[in-house]
Design an enzyme around this catalytic site. Structure first.
Site, PDB file in Angstrom:
ATOM      1  CG  ASN A  31      21.019   0.643 -31.814  1.00 13.73           C
ATOM      2  OD1 ASN A  31      20.353   0.299 -32.778  1.00 13.73           O
ATOM      3  ND2 ASN A  31      22.329   0.489 -31.757  1.00 13.73           N
ATOM      4  CG  HIS A  32      14.610   1.997 -28.905  1.00 11.30           C
ATOM      5  ND1 HIS A  32      13.326   2.352 -28.577  1.00 11.30           N
ATOM      6  CD2 HIS A  32      14.953   2.787 -29.953  1.00 11.30           C
ATOM      7  CE1 HIS A  32      12.904   3.308 -29.385  1.00 11.30           C
ATOM      8  NE2 HIS A  32      13.884   3.578 -30.236  1.00 11.30           N
TER       9      HIS A  32
END
Length: 199
Positions: A76-77
């Site tokens: 995830n970012h």
């Protein structure tokens, strides 16, 4: 081993092929891929690192087809700011995003994950579920559901709820191997009355 004696190297029993501190794998679960055996963990869950906070838990008798894989939370970012670029991962002093949410990803027993399915971080897939080819699983899947699509949606339940409840109670995947082998024909033909008699 194929019936003609040929060694088939593309399918591996995960418990014997994977040594990873963030993976727990039940007996007899297998995965088909074209990589080397020692690459299995990285192909199955490419973003699950030894330092990850979450775990991937796979039950017994799970069947995972070629091209399927798990996306863990470390992929995830950050999305709360004005950029999603992961600046912090390129600096050892600021590495990681501790505030990103995470949950363990859990696959129940006797789950069939078909060709090129993607399982997203933090979902739970119930026992006996079937994940259709190229499905993207973004939320929890109940036991004995068949799901497909992107995002994966319920296609139908495999059995009525009373049968599902009985199967979950019987939990054949916990049987010792001699009992399982002796009653394999009952499981294969779906003989509910004979199965009840074994409970």
């Amino acid at each position: 081993m194929l019936p003609d004696g040929t060694l088939y190297r593309d399918t591996v029993h995960l418990k014997h092929a994977v040594i990873h501190p963030r993976m727990e794998i039940g007996d007899f679960s297998y995965y088909t891929h074209s990589g080397k055996v020692e690459e299995t963990a990285g192909i199955l869950a490419p973003y699950l690192f030894p330092t990850s906070r979450e775990k991937l838990v796979i039950g017994r008798y799970v069947q995972i087809a070629r091209g399927s894989y798990f996306i863990s939370a470390d992929a995830n970012h950050p999305m709360d700011g004005f950029t999603t670029y992961p600046f912090r991962i390129f600096n050892p002093e600021t590495f990681g995003y501790p505030n990103l949410p995470y949950r363990d990803t859990i696959v129940g027993h006797d789950v069939w994950i078909c060709h090129k399915a993607t399982i997203m971080s933090g979902v739970t897939i119930g026992h006996g579920a079937i994940i259709a080819a190229e499905a993207v699983v973004t939320r929890d899947i109940p036991p004995y559901a068949i799901v497909g699509g992107n995002p994966a949606r319920l296609i139908r339940m495999r059995y009525p709820q009373e049968v599902i409840d009985l199967l979950l109670t019987i939990a054949w995947w916990d049987w010792p191997m001699d009992k399982l082998e002796a009653n394999l024909a009952i499981l294969e033909r779906g003989d509910l009355e004979a199965l009840k008699a074994l409970a």
